[in-house]
Design an enzyme around this catalytic site. Structure first.
Site, PDB file in Angstrom:
ATOM      1  N   CYS A  89     -32.377 -25.837  -1.451  1.00 42.36           N
ATOM      2  CA  CYS A  89     -33.213 -25.540  -0.288  1.00 42.36           C
ATOM      3  C   CYS A  89     -34.686 -25.778  -0.634  1.00 42.36           C
ATOM      4  O   CYS A  89     -35.053 -25.953  -1.803  1.00 42.36           O
ATOM      5  CB  CYS A  89     -32.986 -24.106   0.177  1.00 42.36           C
ATOM      6  SG  CYS A  89     -33.838 -22.862  -0.817  1.00 42.36           S
ATOM      7  N   ASN A 105     -27.074 -10.163   0.807  1.00 38.60           N
ATOM      8  CA  ASN A 105     -27.268  -8.750   1.117  1.00 38.60           C
ATOM      9  C   ASN A 105     -27.076  -8.541   2.612  1.00 38.60           C
ATOM     10  O   ASN A 105     -27.339  -9.458   3.403  1.00 38.60           O
ATOM     11  CB  ASN A 105     -28.684  -8.323   0.703  1.00 38.60           C
ATOM     12  CG  ASN A 105     -28.847  -6.820   0.708  1.00 38.60           C
ATOM     13  OD1 ASN A 105     -29.060  -6.203   1.749  1.00 38.60           O
ATOM     14  ND2 ASN A 105     -28.719  -6.224  -0.444  1.00 38.60           N
ATOM     15  N   ALA A 106     -26.671  -7.321   2.988  1.00 40.80           N
ATOM     16  CA  ALA A 106     -26.515  -6.992   4.400  1.00 40.80           C
ATOM     17  C   ALA A 106     -27.840  -7.191   5.140  1.00 40.80           C
ATOM     18  O   ALA A 106     -27.846  -7.527   6.327  1.00 40.80           O
ATOM     19  CB  ALA A 106     -26.033  -5.546   4.551  1.00 40.80           C
ATOM     20  N   CYS A 123     -36.225 -23.453  -3.244  1.00 45.20           N
ATOM     21  CA  CYS A 123     -35.742 -23.755  -4.597  1.00 45.20           C
ATOM     22  C   CYS A 123     -36.375 -25.028  -5.137  1.00 45.20           C
ATOM     23  O   CYS A 123     -36.668 -25.126  -6.327  1.00 45.20           O
ATOM     24  CB  CYS A 123     -34.221 -23.848  -4.617  1.00 45.20           C
ATOM     25  SG  CYS A 123     -33.447 -22.221  -4.451  1.00 45.20           S
ATOM     26  N   GLU A 148     -30.115 -21.255  -7.636  1.00 48.33           N
ATOM     27  CA  GLU A 148     -31.076 -21.968  -8.487  1.00 48.33           C
ATOM     28  C   GLU A 148     -32.164 -21.023  -8.993  1.00 48.33           C
ATOM     29  O   GLU A 148     -32.536 -21.042 -10.171  1.00 48.33           O
ATOM     30  CB  GLU A 148     -31.748 -23.106  -7.701  1.00 48.33           C
ATOM     31  CG  GLU A 148     -30.802 -24.199  -7.234  1.00 48.33           C
ATOM     32  CD  GLU A 148     -30.243 -23.947  -5.835  1.00 48.33           C
ATOM     33  OE1 GLU A 148     -29.965 -22.780  -5.501  1.00 48.33           O
ATOM     34  OE2 GLU A 148     -30.090 -24.919  -5.084  1.00 48.33           O
ATOM     35  N   CYS A 179     -30.995 -17.318  -3.825  1.00 53.34           N
ATOM     36  CA  CYS A 179     -30.283 -18.559  -4.138  1.00 53.34           C
ATOM     37  C   CYS A 179     -29.892 -18.641  -5.614  1.00 53.34           C
ATOM     38  O   CYS A 179     -30.541 -18.050  -6.492  1.00 53.34           O
ATOM     39  CB  CYS A 179     -31.172 -19.759  -3.822  1.00 53.34           C
ATOM     40  SG  CYS A 179     -31.461 -20.034  -2.071  1.00 53.34           S
ATOM     41  N   ASN A 201     -25.684 -17.334  -6.081  1.00 54.65           N
ATOM     42  CA  ASN A 201     -26.361 -16.681  -4.965  1.00 54.65           C
ATOM     43  C   ASN A 201     -25.869 -15.239  -4.830  1.00 54.65           C
ATOM     44  O   ASN A 201     -24.705 -14.933  -5.108  1.00 54.65           O
ATOM     45  CB  ASN A 201     -26.219 -17.475  -3.658  1.00 54.65           C
ATOM     46  CG  ASN A 201     -24.790 -17.763  -3.251  1.00 54.65           C
ATOM     47  OD1 ASN A 201     -23.901 -17.874  -4.095  1.00 54.65           O
ATOM     48  ND2 ASN A 201     -24.557 -17.888  -1.955  1.00 54.65           N
TER      49      ASN A 201
HETATM   50  N1  THU Z   1     -28.043 -21.101  -1.211  1.00 54.95           N
HETATM   51  C1  THU Z   1     -28.248 -21.272  -2.554  1.00 54.95           C
HETATM   52  O1  THU Z   1     -27.797 -20.471  -3.377  1.00 54.95           O
HETATM   53  N2  THU Z   1     -28.984 -22.342  -2.952  1.00 54.95           N
HETATM   54  C2  THU Z   1     -29.532 -23.264  -2.106  1.00 54.95           C
HETATM   55  O2  THU Z   1     -30.264 -24.138  -2.537  1.00 54.95           O
HETATM   56  C3  THU Z   1     -29.204 -23.237  -0.682  1.00 54.95           C
HETATM   57  C4  THU Z   1     -28.553 -21.997  -0.196  1.00 54.95           C
HETATM   58  C5  THU Z   1     -27.283 -19.931  -0.769  1.00 54.95           C
HETATM   59  C6  THU Z   1     -28.112 -18.906  -0.076  1.00 54.95           C
HETATM   60  C7  THU Z   1     -27.091 -18.215   0.795  1.00 54.95           C
HETATM   61  O3  THU Z   1     -26.494 -17.167   0.043  1.00 54.95           O
HETATM   62  C8  THU Z   1     -26.057 -19.276   1.066  1.00 54.95           C
HETATM   63  O4  THU Z   1     -26.302 -20.331   0.148  1.00 54.95           O
HETATM   64  C9  THU Z   1     -26.084 -19.827   2.489  1.00 54.95           C
HETATM   65  O5  THU Z   1     -27.349 -20.242   2.824  1.00 54.95           O
END
Ligand code: THU
Length: 139
Positions: A96, A49-50, A99, A59, A57, A46
């Site tokens: 999520c 960013n600000a 994804c 994935e 994500c 992941n």
């Molecule tokens: N995140 C992922 O990289 N994959 C997911 O399937 C769920 C969430 C990341 C996004 C964000 O940077 C952090 O987890 C918190 O939501």
């Protein structure tokens, strides 16, 4: 060509990819490693960013890398996802909704595994993660 996914290797790569996450806002470092139907492995983490909503994500970062390498022919065979806190404590993670839609686009029958804090892995077919997914109607 189709190669049986090496799940143990993918899982190690996902854990490794999480170490390179850029997650200063959520402190959740997520790593993903996928195996293409070609047998090649691609990873992602992941990247936050600000401006919070533009963060991405792990994935979908791995999928972007696979498509960049293999083009439109890319098919997803398996993907592993793992997450850690900044202090390296293992945390639960499950892909999520966005994804999940991206996973089924490239491999509805793909083997998806995501890590639990005790080190065990949940294993599920991508299709089962997103029933009633969006499908572009054909006319
Ligand atoms: N995140 C992922 O990289 N994959 C997911 O399937 C769920 C969430 C990341 C996004 C964000 O940077 C952090 O987890 C918190 O939501």
């Amino acid at each position: 060509m189709s190669t049986a996914p090496d799940l143990a290797a993918l899982r190690r790569r996902a854990i490794d990819a999480a170490q390179r996450a850029y997650a200063p806002y959520s402190s959740l470092k997520v790593g993903a490693a996928l195996q293409s139907a070609s047998g090649a492995v691609y990873t992602g983490c992941n990247v936050e960013n600000a401006a919070y909503p533009i963060g991405g994500c792990a994935e979908r970062a791995a999928i972007a890398s696979a498509v960049q390498a293999e083009g439109a022919a890319f098919r997803l065979a398996a993907i592993a996802v793992a997450a850690f806190a900044r202090d390296a404590e293992a945390l639960p993670v499950s892909p999520c909704g966005a994804c999940r839609q991206a996973l089924v686009e490239f491999g509805p029958a793909a083997q998806v595994s995501f890590r639990q804090p005790d080190g065990s892995w949940v294993e599920v077919e991508a299709d089962a993660l997103l029933p009633w997914r969006f499908v572009l109607p054909e006319r």
